[in-house]
Design an enzyme around this catalytic site. Structure first.
Site, PDB file in Angstrom:
ATOM      1  N   SER A  67       0.784  -1.236   0.000  1.00 54.56           N
ATOM      2  CA  SER A  67       0.000   0.000   0.000  1.00 54.56           C
ATOM      3  C   SER A  67       0.815   1.286   0.000  1.00 54.56           C
ATOM      4  O   SER A  67       0.239   2.371  -0.091  1.00 54.56           O
ATOM      5  CB  SER A  67      -0.980   0.006   1.173  1.00 54.56           C
ATOM      6  N   SER A 115      -6.113   3.586   4.075  1.00 60.68           N
ATOM      7  CA  SER A 115      -5.505   2.638   3.133  1.00 60.68           C
ATOM      8  C   SER A 115      -6.557   1.752   2.468  1.00 60.68           C
ATOM      9  O   SER A 115      -6.457   0.517   2.474  1.00 60.68           O
ATOM     10  CB  SER A 115      -4.453   1.774   3.842  1.00 60.68           C
ATOM     11  N   THR A 206       1.928   3.575   5.227  1.00 64.24           N
ATOM     12  CA  THR A 206       2.292   2.199   5.550  1.00 64.24           C
ATOM     13  C   THR A 206       1.972   1.280   4.375  1.00 64.24           C
ATOM     14  O   THR A 206       1.256   1.654   3.444  1.00 64.24           O
ATOM     15  CB  THR A 206       1.528   1.698   6.782  1.00 64.24           C
ATOM     16  N   PHE A 208       1.552  -3.292   3.581  1.00 62.87           N
ATOM     17  CA  PHE A 208       1.556  -4.645   4.153  1.00 62.87           C
ATOM     18  C   PHE A 208       1.103  -5.618   3.078  1.00 62.87           C
ATOM     19  O   PHE A 208      -0.025  -5.528   2.590  1.00 62.87           O
ATOM     20  CB  PHE A 208       0.621  -4.682   5.360  1.00 62.87           C
ATOM     21  N   ARG A 250       6.415  -2.196  12.342  1.00 59.53           N
ATOM     22  CA  ARG A 250       6.813  -1.431  11.156  1.00 59.53           C
ATOM     23  C   ARG A 250       6.884   0.062  11.458  1.00 59.53           C
ATOM     24  O   ARG A 250       7.576   0.808  10.749  1.00 59.53           O
ATOM     25  CB  ARG A 250       5.837  -1.695   9.998  1.00 59.53           C
TER      26      ARG A 250
END
Length: 266
Positions: A67, A115, A206, A208, A250
């Site tokens: 993302s 996201s 972020t 993932f 993270r």
């Protein structure tokens, strides 16, 4: 302001002004070891054009962007007119989505902040392969490989990008030097604000890819930049992940490093 310490190796990784050379800082490895995590953190100081990392080899290794690709995807959507402007509302169709926070109408900023994968998959489908490929080449974004499906090549397809390339891309965005209008770059930069503290401002995203397995782990990302007084710090973090319980690392690992460097926090 603290300075980067324990730099032991210099390696040329790129011809760009920001990441032309990068230094290894082994003292940062304690944050990774404490959590039994394999990963990399790249931190660049704009004024001195200096970069540091805990792992030179991994800093230049390419991974699925997941993302974090929403950043170029948003710019490309604006450039092509698929996204009309920052006020456009992406309507929820009422169907169940993987996350409850995606089950509502969203603006561009809202879609980036939560996201919302379905929103950006639709943007990518409307952009199409030809225009998407053209812009990734213009942006020098990763390996520019969009194989694997127009609405998932950044999630499980063949697109790959390194931590070093992430900070290079972010610097170009910050300076409005991408091959895109200044207005559209400003719109996306504003949508990326994730923390506004009295002493600094954080723009970040972020990513993932999923947990994977112990032998074939997924990847988790946090990338962005910190504006503090007259200085700008660009950063990119990625880590192997085989258990979703590790996902908060993270952000917590790079946060601890930036706190130790006097960039964010108290």
């Amino acid at each position: 302001m603290k300075t980067f310490a324990a730099y032991v190796i210099i390696a040329c990784l790129s011809s760009t002004a920001l990441a032309g050379s990068i230094t290894e800082n082994t003292s940062w490895n304690k944050e990774f070891s404490a959590e039994a995590v394999n990963g990399v953190f790249v931190l660049c100081k704009s004024s001195s054009k200096s970069c540091a990392t805990n792992d030179l080899a991994r800093a230049s290794k390419e991974y699925l962007p997941a993302s974090t690709f929403k950043i170029p995807n948003a710019i490309i959507g604006l450039e092509t007119g698929v996204i009309k402007n920052e006020h456009q509302v992406f309507k929820w169709d009422g169907k169940p989505r993987a996350m409850k926070q995606w089950e509502r109408d969203l603006t561009l900023r809202g879609a980036i902040q939560v996201s919302a994968v379905p929103v950006f998959q639709q943007i990518a489908r409307e952009v199409g392969e030809v225009r998407m490929q053209k812009y990734l080449k213009k942006f020098s974004y990763g390996n520019q490989n969009i194989s694997g499906g127009i609405d998932k090549f950044w999630l499980e397809g063949q697109l790959r990008i390194s931590a070093v390339n992430q900070v290079e891309f972010l610097e170009s965005l910050y300076l409005n030097k991408l091959s895109a209008s200044k207005e559209n770059q400003l719109i996306v930069k504003e949508a990326l604000v994730t923390e506004a503290a009295p002493e600094y401002l954080v723009h970040s995203k972020t990513g993932f890819s999923g947990v994977g397995t112990e032998s074939n782990p997924g990847v988790a990302w946090w990338v962005g930049w910190v504006e503090k007084e007259t200085e700008v710090y660009f950063f990119a973090f990625n880590m192997d992940i085989d258990n979703e319980s590790k996902l908060p690392l993270r952000k917590s690992i790079p946060t601890k490093i930036m706190e130790s460097e006097g960039i964010i926090g108290g």
